[in-house]
Design a protein around this motif. Structure first.
Motif, PDB file in Angstrom:
ATOM      1  N   ALA A 187     -11.821  -4.737  -4.555  1.00 35.47           N
ATOM      2  CA  ALA A 187     -12.023  -5.332  -5.874  1.00 35.47           C
ATOM      3  C   ALA A 187     -10.713  -5.881  -6.428  1.00 35.47           C
ATOM      4  CB  ALA A 187     -12.615  -4.289  -6.829  1.00 35.47           C
ATOM      5  N   LEU A 188      -9.622  -5.133  -6.233  1.00 30.46           N
ATOM      6  CA  LEU A 188      -8.309  -5.588  -6.695  1.00 30.46           C
ATOM      7  C   LEU A 188      -7.866  -6.842  -5.941  1.00 30.46           C
ATOM      8  CD1 LEU A 188      -6.638  -2.066  -6.911  1.00 30.46           C
ATOM      9  CD2 LEU A 188      -7.091  -3.578  -8.850  1.00 30.46           C
ATOM     10  N   ARG A 189      -8.072  -6.840  -4.620  1.00 29.86           N
ATOM     11  CA  ARG A 189      -7.704  -8.013  -3.829  1.00 29.86           C
ATOM     12  C   ARG A 189      -8.474  -9.238  -4.304  1.00 29.86           C
ATOM     13  NH1 ARG A 189      -9.513  -8.762   2.364  1.00 29.86           N
ATOM     14  NH2 ARG A 189     -11.448  -9.068   1.207  1.00 29.86           N
ATOM     15  N   GLY A 190      -9.744  -9.054  -4.623  1.00 28.86           N
ATOM     16  CA  GLY A 190     -10.557 -10.175  -5.077  1.00 28.86           C
ATOM     17  C   GLY A 190     -10.056 -10.788  -6.370  1.00 28.86           C
ATOM     18  N   ARG A 191      -9.340 -10.010  -7.171  1.00 28.93           N
ATOM     19  CA  ARG A 191      -8.808 -10.525  -8.438  1.00 28.93           C
ATOM     20  C   ARG A 191      -7.351 -10.960  -8.308  1.00 28.93           C
ATOM     21  NH1 ARG A 191     -11.228  -5.848 -10.498  1.00 28.93           N
ATOM     22  NH2 ARG A 191      -9.231  -4.995 -11.176  1.00 28.93           N
ATOM     23  N   GLY A 192      -6.815 -10.937  -7.081  1.00 31.69           N
ATOM     24  CA  GLY A 192      -5.439 -11.378  -6.866  1.00 31.69           C
ATOM     25  C   GLY A 192      -4.400 -10.372  -7.301  1.00 31.69           C
ATOM     26  N   VAL A 193      -4.773  -9.091  -7.394  1.00 34.09           N
ATOM     27  CA  VAL A 193      -3.826  -8.050  -7.792  1.00 34.09           C
ATOM     28  C   VAL A 193      -2.908  -7.725  -6.614  1.00 34.09           C
ATOM     29  CG1 VAL A 193      -3.582  -5.644  -8.520  1.00 34.09           C
ATOM     30  CG2 VAL A 193      -5.382  -7.085  -9.513  1.00 34.09           C
ATOM     31  N   ARG A 194      -1.614  -7.599  -6.877  1.00 36.46           N
ATOM     32  CA  ARG A 194      -0.640  -7.265  -5.836  1.00 36.46           C
ATOM     33  C   ARG A 194      -0.574  -5.748  -5.683  1.00 36.46           C
ATOM     34  NH1 ARG A 194       5.880  -7.575  -6.443  1.00 36.46           N
ATOM     35  NH2 ARG A 194       6.452  -7.185  -4.273  1.00 36.46           N
ATOM     36  N   MET A 195      -0.527  -5.275  -4.434  1.00 36.17           N
ATOM     37  CA  MET A 195      -0.459  -3.840  -4.167  1.00 36.17           C
ATOM     38  C   MET A 195       0.728  -3.532  -3.267  1.00 36.17           C
ATOM     39  SD  MET A 195      -4.536  -3.118  -3.573  1.00 36.17           S
ATOM     40  CE  MET A 195      -4.957  -4.835  -3.233  1.00 36.17           C
ATOM     41  N   ARG A 196       1.463  -2.490  -3.633  1.00 31.36           N
ATOM     42  CA  ARG A 196       2.576  -2.010  -2.810  1.00 31.36           C
ATOM     43  C   ARG A 196       2.379  -0.525  -2.549  1.00 31.36           C
ATOM     44  NH1 ARG A 196       8.095  -3.136  -5.387  1.00 31.36           N
ATOM     45  NH2 ARG A 196       6.999  -3.252  -7.384  1.00 31.36           N
ATOM     46  N   ASP A 197       2.421  -0.136  -1.270  1.00 35.28           N
ATOM     47  CA  ASP A 197       2.145   1.244  -0.863  1.00 35.28           C
ATOM     48  C   ASP A 197       3.334   1.831  -0.119  1.00 35.28           C
ATOM     49  OD1 ASP A 197      -0.396   0.815  -1.867  1.00 35.28           O
ATOM     50  OD2 ASP A 197      -1.265   0.381   0.094  1.00 35.28           O
ATOM     51  N   LEU A 198       3.670   3.081  -0.444  1.00 37.82           N
ATOM     52  CA  LEU A 198       4.720   3.822   0.241  1.00 37.82           C
ATOM     53  C   LEU A 198       4.100   4.954   1.050  1.00 37.82           C
ATOM     54  CD1 LEU A 198       7.611   4.181  -2.373  1.00 37.82           C
ATOM     55  CD2 LEU A 198       7.802   3.171  -0.103  1.00 37.82           C
ATOM     56  N   LEU A 206      -4.622  -2.324   6.552  1.00 41.41           N
ATOM     57  CA  LEU A 206      -3.671  -3.356   6.138  1.00 41.41           C
ATOM     58  C   LEU A 206      -4.061  -4.729   6.682  1.00 41.41           C
ATOM     59  CD1 LEU A 206      -0.335  -1.369   6.601  1.00 41.41           C
ATOM     60  CD2 LEU A 206      -1.511  -1.915   4.463  1.00 41.41           C
ATOM     61  N   GLU A 207      -4.621  -4.747   7.880  1.00 41.24           N
ATOM     62  CA  GLU A 207      -5.090  -6.023   8.431  1.00 41.24           C
ATOM     63  C   GLU A 207      -6.249  -6.570   7.594  1.00 41.24           C
ATOM     64  OE1 GLU A 207      -6.291  -5.767  12.465  1.00 41.24           O
ATOM     65  OE2 GLU A 207      -6.690  -7.914  12.678  1.00 41.24           O
ATOM     66  N   LEU A 208      -7.136  -5.669   7.162  1.00 44.13           N
ATOM     67  CA  LEU A 208      -8.266  -6.083   6.321  1.00 44.13           C
ATOM     68  C   LEU A 208      -7.791  -6.629   4.975  1.00 44.13           C
ATOM     69  CD1 LEU A 208     -11.336  -6.151   5.676  1.00 44.13           C
ATOM     70  CD2 LEU A 208     -11.110  -3.786   4.895  1.00 44.13           C
ATOM     71  N   MET A 209      -6.767  -5.974   4.387  1.00 43.13           N
ATOM     72  CA  MET A 209      -6.307  -6.359   3.055  1.00 43.13           C
ATOM     73  C   MET A 209      -5.411  -7.597   3.091  1.00 43.13           C
ATOM     74  SD  MET A 209      -7.830  -4.297   1.117  1.00 43.13           S
ATOM     75  CE  MET A 209      -7.003  -4.737  -0.403  1.00 43.13           C
ATOM     76  N   GLY A 210      -4.808  -7.902   4.238  1.00 46.15           N
ATOM     77  CA  GLY A 210      -3.989  -9.102   4.358  1.00 46.15           C
ATOM     78  C   GLY A 210      -2.776  -9.072   3.443  1.00 46.15           C
ATOM     79  N   ASP A 211      -2.469 -10.220   2.844  1.00 45.40           N
ATOM     80  CA  ASP A 211      -1.275 -10.345   2.012  1.00 45.40           C
ATOM     81  C   ASP A 211      -1.378  -9.614   0.689  1.00 45.40           C
ATOM     82  OD1 ASP A 211      -0.760 -13.821   3.011  1.00 45.40           O
ATOM     83  OD2 ASP A 211      -0.164 -11.932   3.971  1.00 45.40           O
ATOM     84  N   ALA A 212      -2.545  -9.069   0.376  1.00 46.83           N
ATOM     85  CA  ALA A 212      -2.706  -8.370  -0.900  1.00 46.83           C
ATOM     86  C   ALA A 212      -1.913  -7.069  -0.939  1.00 46.83           C
ATOM     87  CB  ALA A 212      -4.184  -8.084  -1.169  1.00 46.83           C
ATOM     88  N   VAL A 213      -1.625  -6.490   0.225  1.00 49.34           N
ATOM     89  CA  VAL A 213      -0.942  -5.199   0.298  1.00 49.34           C
ATOM     90  C   VAL A 213       0.345  -5.339   1.098  1.00 49.34           C
ATOM     91  CG1 VAL A 213      -1.059  -2.810   1.103  1.00 49.34           C
ATOM     92  CG2 VAL A 213      -3.084  -3.892   0.127  1.00 49.34           C
ATOM     93  N   GLU A 214       1.431  -4.765   0.559  1.00 51.46           N
ATOM     94  CA  GLU A 214       2.697  -4.646   1.288  1.00 51.46           C
ATOM     95  C   GLU A 214       3.005  -3.164   1.439  1.00 51.46           C
ATOM     96  OE1 GLU A 214       5.998  -6.481  -0.619  1.00 51.46           O
ATOM     97  OE2 GLU A 214       7.388  -6.042   1.015  1.00 51.46           O
ATOM     98  N   ALA A 215       3.322  -2.728   2.649  1.00 56.12           N
ATOM     99  CA  ALA A 215       3.553  -1.304   2.911  1.00 56.12           C
ATOM    100  C   ALA A 215       4.952  -1.076   3.447  1.00 56.12           C
ATOM    101  CB  ALA A 215       2.514  -0.775   3.900  1.00 56.12           C
ATOM    102  N   ARG A 216       5.561   0.029   3.021  1.00 59.54           N
ATOM    103  CA  ARG A 216       6.850   0.466   3.540  1.00 59.54           C
ATOM    104  C   ARG A 216       6.796   1.966   3.798  1.00 59.54           C
ATOM    105  NH1 ARG A 216      11.657  -2.747   0.155  1.00 59.54           N
ATOM    106  NH2 ARG A 216      10.833  -4.850   0.487  1.00 59.54           N
TER     107      ARG A 216
END
Length: 345
Positions: free
Chosen positions: A162-173, A188-198
């Protein structure tokens, strides 16, 4: 003199000025330089990157790059540890105040209280769904533990989509161990550029921040209770902690750094540092997100590589190999059992 140099060179050893870079590099290549060459860059003496040659005080010799790297890594470790201790203390205080707050009738109002106790998984899920629906910009999360199980990832998948659909940026640690979970890679592959992980060796307990206005943290060990935080000062503090951890973390797409010691992995280096701090196997396993059995297997390999026959001897060998993270003068090369000195040929 020191104060004057600090004003002209406001930096640390992690980012030298251009002049300092040139002089220090030349000193490393040549083994020493005349003291006058360092006059324009007093920062090198202030940062202990150069020091007088005891045989001739008119010359300066460089601190070895290996020792400088050890100092920097220890500084990073201390910064992360301090952030974790501060967050742990804050969570303990939140739990105490939350228990007192449950005795009082919460004030009426559309926003409720600044700290709200959510008792039960259904209430936690409902509050998270509400925060997800209101989120428009950014979600920051810290996910402790090791490899993420499929059901843990699918549990919040509907919110993430739902967040990805609204263009919300996500960062996960995550912890470094999470890199080995196929479920996380699929997510992460499913979410694409919407999620950045470190990832980091260790992270703080679970944290979810929506739009830097509302946060959720566990309120007990089995996570059947949570705290919903809306106090601006608390939110600002948690955002600061997240951003500092994020800066220190390694992108999931990047390889973990080499330890520089043959036969010792990055994880074993982390375990060695925790052993040097005196932690037991169970604590080490919990902090790194691995099982106790896996932790003990790594400790056994570490003992074998360093040639240690006991835990006491292992502690000594860890210190000798520079795996305890403490700064020290450049030692003589440590020759591990079964390996020949490079000069003995």
């Amino acid at each position: 003199m020191a104060g004057h140099g600090a004003q002209e060179h406001p930096h640390g050893a992690d980012r030298l000025c251009a002049a300092g870079d040139r002089v220090y590099s030349r000193a490393v290549r040549r083994g020493r330089i005349p003291r006058r060459d360092a006059d324009p860059v007093p920062c090198l003496l202030e940062l202990a990157l150069l020091h007088p040659d005891p045989d001739d005080m008119d010359w300066l010799v460089p601190t070895s790059p290996q020792e400088v790297m050890t100092r920097l890594l220890r500084g990073v470790h201390e910064e992360v540890s301090a952030s974790q201790r501060r967050v742990g203390s804050a969570v303990d205080a939140f739990e105490w105040y939350a228990d007192l707050g449950r005795l009082l009738q919460p004030p009426a109002g559309p926003e409720g209280t600044a700290i709200r106790v959510l008792d039960g998984l259904s209430r936690i899920q409902a509050a998270m769904d509400e925060a997800t629906a209101a989120c428009t910009t950014e979600v920051l999360t810290v996910q402790p533990g090791g490899i993420r199980r499929e059901h843990e990832l699918s549990e919040g998948l509907h919110r993430a989509l739902a967040l990805r659909g609204r263009g919300v940026r996500m960062r996960d640690l995550y912890t470094h161990v999470a890199r080995h979970g196929q479920g996380l890679l699929n997510y992460l592959e499913l979410m694409g550029d919407a999620v950045e992980a470190r990832t980091l060796d260790e992270v703080i307990d679970r944290l979810i921040l929506f739009d830097r206005t509302v946060a959720f943290i566990p309120a007990n060990t089995d996570r059947t209770m949570a705290l919903e935080l809306r106090h601006p000062a608390l939110i600002a503090y948690l955002v600061t902690v997240f951003e500092r951890l994020w800066r220190l973390a390694i992108p999931l797409t990047a390889a973990l750094p080499d330890t520089g010691i043959e036969g010792i992995s990055h994880r074993e280096q982390s375990i060695a540092a925790l052993l040097a701090e005196g932690h037991q196997d169970a604590v080490i396993a919990e902090r790194l997100g691995i099982s106790v059995r896996t932790a003990r297997a790594h400790i056994a390999r570490l003992s074998e590589t360093l040639g240690a026959a006991s835990r006491t001897q292992l502690g000594v060998r860890i210190a000798q190999a520079g795996l305890d993270g403490s700064p020290r003068p450049a030692p003589a090369p440590v020759i591990l059992p079964g390996r020949e000195s490079p000069t003995a040929r």
